[in-house]
Scaffold this motif. Sequence first.
Motif, PDB file in Angstrom:
ATOM      1  N   GLY A  35      37.640  32.334  45.070  1.00 47.04           N
ATOM      2  CA  GLY A  35      39.191  32.370  44.567  1.00 47.04           C
ATOM      3  C   GLY A  35      38.402  30.249  44.764  1.00 47.04           C
ATOM      4  N   ASP A  36      40.749  30.614  43.886  1.00 52.26           N
ATOM      5  CA  ASP A  36      40.738  28.876  43.996  1.00 52.26           C
ATOM      6  C   ASP A  36      39.786  28.302  43.536  1.00 52.26           C
ATOM      7  OD1 ASP A  36      42.891  29.989  45.857  1.00 52.26           O
ATOM      8  OD2 ASP A  36      42.433  29.497  46.763  1.00 52.26           O
ATOM      9  N   LEU A  37      39.288  29.558  42.077  1.00 51.56           N
ATOM     10  CA  LEU A  37      37.903  28.491  41.455  1.00 51.56           C
ATOM     11  C   LEU A  37      39.109  27.735  40.131  1.00 51.56           C
ATOM     12  CD1 LEU A  37      36.180  31.945  40.484  1.00 51.56           C
ATOM     13  CD2 LEU A  37      35.824  30.231  41.969  1.00 51.56           C
ATOM     14  N   ALA A  50      42.798  37.544  32.394  1.00 52.09           N
ATOM     15  CA  ALA A  50      43.165  39.041  32.249  1.00 52.09           C
ATOM     16  C   ALA A  50      41.930  39.579  31.651  1.00 52.09           C
ATOM     17  CB  ALA A  50      44.863  38.901  31.642  1.00 52.09           C
ATOM     18  N   ALA A  51      41.342  38.688  30.657  1.00 60.03           N
ATOM     19  CA  ALA A  51      40.157  39.681  29.919  1.00 60.03           C
ATOM     20  C   ALA A  51      39.116  39.268  30.026  1.00 60.03           C
ATOM     21  CB  ALA A  51      40.554  38.441  28.470  1.00 60.03           C
ATOM     22  N   LEU A  62      38.186  38.853  36.765  1.00 58.64           N
ATOM     23  CA  LEU A  62      38.836  37.196  37.098  1.00 58.64           C
ATOM     24  C   LEU A  62      40.247  36.873  37.857  1.00 58.64           C
ATOM     25  CD1 LEU A  62      37.939  34.054  37.016  1.00 58.64           C
ATOM     26  CD2 LEU A  62      38.186  34.218  34.414  1.00 58.64           C
ATOM     27  N   ALA A  63      41.066  37.922  37.532  1.00 61.07           N
ATOM     28  CA  ALA A  63      42.709  37.727  38.011  1.00 61.07           C
ATOM     29  C   ALA A  63      42.542  37.736  38.776  1.00 61.07           C
ATOM     30  CB  ALA A  63      43.244  39.154  37.143  1.00 61.07           C
ATOM     31  N   GLY A  64      44.020  36.671  38.995  1.00 59.48           N
ATOM     32  CA  GLY A  64      44.184  36.052  40.179  1.00 59.48           C
ATOM     33  C   GLY A  64      42.778  35.201  40.680  1.00 59.48           C
ATOM     34  N   ARG A  65      42.173  34.691  40.629  1.00 56.82           N
ATOM     35  CA  ARG A  65      40.812  33.649  41.171  1.00 56.82           C
ATOM     36  C   ARG A  65      41.343  32.226  40.483  1.00 56.82           C
ATOM     37  NH1 ARG A  65      36.085  36.314  39.693  1.00 56.82           N
ATOM     38  NH2 ARG A  65      35.258  34.559  41.453  1.00 56.82           N
ATOM     39  N   LEU A  66      42.311  31.715  39.693  1.00 53.75           N
ATOM     40  CA  LEU A  66      41.616  30.560  39.174  1.00 53.75           C
ATOM     41  C   LEU A  66      42.911  29.537  40.119  1.00 53.75           C
ATOM     42  CD1 LEU A  66      42.200  31.136  34.831  1.00 53.75           C
ATOM     43  CD2 LEU A  66      40.201  30.968  36.445  1.00 53.75           C
TER      44      LEU A  66
END
Length: 302
Positions: A36-38, A111-112, A116-120
């Motif tokens: 996470g936190d990418l 979202a696509a 990946l959702a929530g990891r940026l």
Amino acid sequence: MSDSPMTVISAKPVVLPAPERGEDLQVRVSAPATGGDLPVVVFSHGFGWSMNGYAPLADHWAARGFVVVQPTHLDSRTLGIPHEDPRTPRIWRIRIEDLTRVLDGLDVLEAAVPGLAGRLDRSRVAVAGHSWGAQTASALLGARVLGPDGVPSDDMTDPRVRAGVLLALTGLGDDLTPFAVENLPFLRPSFDTMAAPALVVAGDNDQSHLSTRGPDWFTDPYTYSPGPKSLLTLFGAEHSLGGIPGYEVAETTDESPARVALVQRLTTAFLRSALFPGDTGWKTAVTALENDPAPLGSLRSK
């Protein structure tokens, strides 16, 4: 972040609606499968390329903890837009808008891509690009294009972008060939306001047909911009810097896996240290290059 490569997931095409552009923006997203936190790197390809190019860089960065977003610009051969298209004179500008559109659309991209959702980490964003793509990326770092009257174009600096990697970025427009003057009027940059931290990478054998100057033309972005900047000069490298667009492709006139590996290592270390201020990887990489008995390049910083 680990130095050992992680498993990467990649999704394409992810489409960002762009009605006024005439074509929706197609994007490739590559990301570590876990974590996470990418941090995010938005990469702009060189003339004619697409989201499918530059695997030696995109895959390397993604495998080391970055989310790499690669838009396909309108000049891509995959789109086949003719030179007579009315958008052609503005493509240099539309390219910059493409990068901004990607940053505006991170929610859609996140979202696509499955999982990946929530990891940026939206607070850690960098841009990178090669050749024309480097000019495109440089605009978000503060570079401008001078008009025929010498007046700078609009300021397209993006405060969301914290650093950049500029690979084989063309220099000042004072010594363009007649062809470049006539066909590429946007090749008149000003780096005076390119204030964001950046790593400039130039090949000391990169002789451009767009300039009457020698390979030192590609060091202008470092010379004429304010710090903090670093310049990596690769010995013997031509415009593909050893093969960053891809191995065994027509543009790679100077294939060198070792040179590409050096670019991979140093760009990764630079991006980490620029986006994570406590990271010491850049200092370590710089020291390793300085102490190399047979270095593939030289580095200076300001």
